[in-house]
Design an enzyme around this catalytic site. Structure first.
Site, short mmCIF file in Angstrom:
data_model
loop_
_atom_site.label_atom_id
_atom_site.label_comp_id
_atom_site.label_asym_id
_atom_site.label_seq_id
_atom_site.Cartn_x
_atom_site.Cartn_y
_atom_site.Cartn_z
N GLU A 1 0.56 -1.24 -0.02
CA GLU A 1 -0.11 -0.32 0.16
C GLU A 1 0.80 1.03 0.00
O GLU A 1 0.62 1.89 1.06
CB GLU A 1 -1.15 -0.03 1.43
CG GLU A 1 -1.64 -1.14 1.43
CD GLU A 1 -3.16 -1.30 2.57
OE1 GLU A 1 -2.34 -0.62 3.78
OE2 GLU A 1 -3.31 -2.03 2.54
N GLU B 1 -6.05 -10.57 -0.72
CA GLU B 1 -7.27 -10.18 0.24
C GLU B 1 -9.01 -10.65 -0.02
O GLU B 1 -8.89 -9.91 0.22
CB GLU B 1 -6.71 -9.34 0.91
CG GLU B 1 -5.43 -9.17 1.45
CD GLU B 1 -4.33 -7.67 2.31
OE1 GLU B 1 -5.07 -7.16 2.54
OE2 GLU B 1 -3.17 -7.42 1.63
O1 G3I Z 1 -6.25 -8.55 19.61
C1 G3I Z 1 -6.80 -7.34 20.17
C2 G3I Z 1 -7.64 -7.38 21.17
O2 G3I Z 1 -7.02 -7.68 21.74
C3 G3I Z 1 -7.77 -6.01 21.11
O3 G3I Z 1 -9.15 -5.59 22.38
C4 G3I Z 1 -8.67 -5.55 19.96
C5 G3I Z 1 -8.91 -3.72 20.00
O4 G3I Z 1 -8.96 -3.04 19.05
O5 G3I Z 1 -8.16 -4.76 19.01
C6 G3I Z 1 -7.13 -6.45 18.85
O6 G3I Z 1 -6.56 -6.49 17.79
C7 G3I Z 1 -6.77 -6.60 16.37
C8 G3I Z 1 -5.84 -7.32 15.56
O7 G3I Z 1 -6.76 -6.93 14.74
C9 G3I Z 1 -7.54 -8.44 15.28
O8 G3I Z 1 -8.77 -8.12 16.04
C10 G3I Z 1 -6.14 -4.73 16.75
O9 G3I Z 1 -5.89 -3.99 17.45
C11 G3I Z 1 -6.44 -4.67 14.21
O10 G3I Z 1 -5.07 -3.50 14.14
C12 G3I Z 1 -5.78 -6.16 13.76
O11 G3I Z 1 -6.12 -5.48 12.70
C13 G3I Z 1 -5.41 -6.27 11.89
C14 G3I Z 1 -4.73 -4.79 10.57
O12 G3I Z 1 -4.43 -5.67 9.23
C15 G3I Z 1 -3.45 -4.26 11.15
O13 G3I Z 1 -2.97 -5.53 11.47
C16 G3I Z 1 -7.01 -7.03 10.70
O14 G3I Z 1 -6.56 -7.99 11.49
C17 G3I Z 1 -6.54 -7.69 9.46
O15 G3I Z 1 -7.32 -8.24 8.48
C18 G3I Z 1 -5.63 -6.23 8.73
O16 G3I Z 1 -4.80 -6.12 7.13
C19 G3I Z 1 -4.58 -5.86 6.19
C20 G3I Z 1 -3.88 -5.99 5.68
O17 G3I Z 1 -2.51 -6.09 6.60
C21 G3I Z 1 -4.01 -5.32 4.43
N1 G3I Z 1 -4.87 -4.46 3.41
C22 G3I Z 1 -5.52 -4.14 4.06
C23 G3I Z 1 -6.41 -5.36 5.36
C24 G3I Z 1 -7.44 -5.01 6.28
O18 G3I Z 1 -7.36 -3.73 6.80
#
Ligand code: G3I
Length: 396
Positions: A168, A284
Site C-alpha cells: 500500500e 486479500e
Molecule cells: O487482539 C486485540 C484485542 O485484544 C483488542 O481488544 C482489540 C481492540 O481493537 O484489538 C485487537 O487487535 C486487533 C487485531 O486486528 C485483531 O482483531 C488490532 O487492533 C487490529 O489492528 C488488527 O487489525 C488487522 C489489521 O490488518 C492491522 O494489522 C486486521 O486483523 C487485518 O485483517 C488487517 O489486514 C490488512 C492487511 O494486512 C493489509 N490490507 C488491508 C487489510 C485489512 O485492513
C-alpha cells in the site's frame, strides 16, 4: 404442566433446540463436510489446482489450536498467509528484539501439512510498534529496514513461496511525487525505501517471489483508474532501475453493493502487469456487505456469492494469476467486524463476508468461489500461454 414457548410446547421447543445444537456440532465435523461435498476432490484447493491456481486463507494464528479451523485449512488450502503474525507489531516488541512465536506457529503448521506460504508484509504504514517514532530516525532508518528484512526473510528462507515486500505505497491524496503515500518510511527515506526493501528481500532469499501489494484497483471508476495508473508507473520505474520484483498483489477487498462495475479497468491493469513480466496474485479477497439495504440472511448470502462470482470471472481470466488468498475463513473472525460498531453502516449486523459462517458451515460464497475456479478451468485461461519473460516460481 405443559407451557408454550414461541407457540410451541416445552417438549417440542427443547427437541428443536437439541436438533439445532446437534446440527451445529455435526456441521463442524469432517464427516459433515464430506456429506456437503466440499472435501477431497470437492475442496477449494482441488478445484483451484485444476484451474492452475493455489488457493487458501489469511490465518489468525490464535485460532490454529481450534481443531475445526485447522481442519479447514488442511482440507481446503494449498497456500496460506498470516493475517497479522508477520507484521512489525507482533515481530518487534522492542527495537532490539524479535518475537517469532506467532509466525513460527503458522510456518510449522504449513510445513507439517505441506501447504505453501506467503509472507505479509515487510513494509507497511500500519502495524508499526509504539517504540518506532521515538527510535527510528533519518540516520538509522535504512539500517532498521534492512536488518528487519534480513532477519525476518532470512529466518524463513526456503519456506515461503512469496513475500509482500511493500504494501500500500500509493495514496494520491497525500500529494507526494508519484502519488506515493506519506508513510513513516517515506518520511524517513523518501521514495527510495521501496527499492531498498526489494533489494534487501532478494538478498535475504534469492528464490522468493517478491510482491508489491495494493488495494483500490478493482473498480471501473476514476479513483481506481488513478490508482492503477500510479501503481503501474511505480512498477515500471522499479523495473527500469533493475529492482528485483516478481509479482503484483491485487488485494481484492470488494463490496456487495457498489455503484461501479468490475471489468475493463481491472482487465487492462492485469494485462499491463503481465506485460511487465510479473505474476499476479489475488491476495486479500473478501466481500464487504455493509451497504446491503436488507437484513435477510439468505438474500444477503446470495448477493455476496454473486459479488465473488462477478469479481472472480474477471480476475481469473488472466493466465498470470497464480493464487487466490481469501482474507479469513469464517465470518466470526473477519476484520470487517473489528473495531467500534458505530463506524459501520449496519452497526447491529455482523458482516457475512467469508466462505464459511460462524459455525464453519460453507455458505453460497464458498460454492461461488469454487465455481469460479471451474469456470477458469473450462475456459482454458490457465492453459493459455503464460508470460514468457518470467520463471514460474510457484511450480503449479
Ligand atoms: O487482539 C486485540 C484485542 O485484544 C483488542 O481488544 C482489540 C481492540 O481493537 O484489538 C485487537 O487487535 C486487533 C487485531 O486486528 C485483531 O482483531 C488490532 O487492533 C487490529 O489492528 C488488527 O487489525 C488487522 C489489521 O490488518 C492491522 O494489522 C486486521 O486483523 C487485518 O485483517 C488487517 O489486514 C490488512 C492487511 O494486512 C493489509 N490490507 C488491508 C487489510 C485489512 O485492513
Amino acid at each position: 404442566m405443559e407451557y408454550l414457548l414461541a407457540g410451541r410446547s416445552r417438549r417440542e421447543f427443547l427437541s428443536t433446540l437439541a436438533q439445532a445444537a446437534a446440527f451445529t456440532l455435526a456441521s463442524r465435523t469432517p464427516a459433515a463436510w464430506a456429506q456437503q461435498g466440499i472435501s477431497g476432490p470437492n475442496s477449494l484447493k482441488a478445484h483451484a489446482h485444476r484451474a492452475g491456481l493455489l488457493t487458501g486463507f489469511a490465518v489468525d494464528t490464535n485460532l490454529l489450536s481450534d481443531p475445526t479451523y485447522a481442519r479447514i485449512l488442511v482440507e481446503q488450502a494449498s497456500i496460506l498467509v498470516p493475517e497479522r503474525a508477520l507484521k512489525w507489531v507482533p515481530l518487534r516488541p522492542s527495537p532490539d528484539k524479535f518475537d517469532f512465536t506467532q509466525a513460527d506457529l503458522l510456518v510449522d503448521f504449513a510445513q507439517r501439512h505441506k501447504i505453501h506460504l506467503r509472507g505479509h508484509t515487510l513494509v507497511w504504514h500500519e502495524a508499526i510498534p509504539d517504540w518506532f517514532d521515538s527510535t527510528v530516525t533519518k540516520d538509522n532508518a535504512r539500517r532498521f529496514l534492512e536488518e528487519h528484512i534480513a532477519a525476518v526473510v532470512g529466518r524463513y528462507k526456503g519456506k515461503m513461496q512469496s513475500w509482500d515486500v511493500v504494501n500500500e505505497a500509493i495514496l494520491p491524496k497525500d500529494n507526494q511525487p508519484g502519488g506515493l503515500r506519506n508513510s513513516p518510511w517515506f518520511k524517513l527515506l523518501g521514495p527510495d525505501y521501496i527499492e531498498i526493501a526489494f533489494r534487501a528481500a532478494r538478498k535475504a532469499d534469492p528464490h522468493l517471489v517478491l510482491t508489491y501489494n495494493d488495494y483500490g484497483v478493482e473498480y471501473d471508476n476514476d479513483e481506481d483508474a488513478e490508482r492503477r495508473k500510479l501503481i503501474l508507473d511505480l512498477l515500471r520505474s522499479l523495473k527500469s532501475k533493475g529492482v528485483p520484483l516478481d509479482a503484483v498483489g491485487i488485494q481484492s477487498h470488494i463490496k456487495a453493493a457498489y455503484p461501479a462495475t468490475i471489468g475493463q479497468g481491472l482487465r487492462d491493469y492485469m494485462s499491463a502487469v503481465r506485460d511487465l513480466g510479473l505474476q499476479l496474485f489475488l491476495t486479500e479477497l473478501d466481500v464487504n456487505e455493509d451497504d446491503l439495504p436488507y437484513d435477510d440472511v439468505p438474500h444477503r448470502d446470495q448477493t455476496i456469492a454473486q459479488t465473488y462470482t462477478d469479481f472472480l470471472n474477471v480476475g481469473l481470466a488472466n493466465p498470470d494469476v497464480k493464487a487466490v488468498l481469501i482474507w479469513g475463513v469464517g465470518d466470526s473472525h473477519t476484520w470487517l467486524n473489528n473495531g467500534p460498531t458505530h463506524h459501520r453502516k449496519q452497526p447491529n449486523r455482523p458482516q457475512r463476508s467469508l466462505p464459511f459462517d460462524n459455525d464453519y458451515k460453507p455458505k453460497p460464497a464458498f460454492f461461488a468461489i469454487r465455481d469460479a475456479f471451474d469456470q477458469r478451468h473450462r475456459s482454458g485461461s490457465n492453459t493459455k500461454k503464460s508470460n514468457p519473460h518470467k520463471a514460474d516460481h510457484l511450480g503449479i
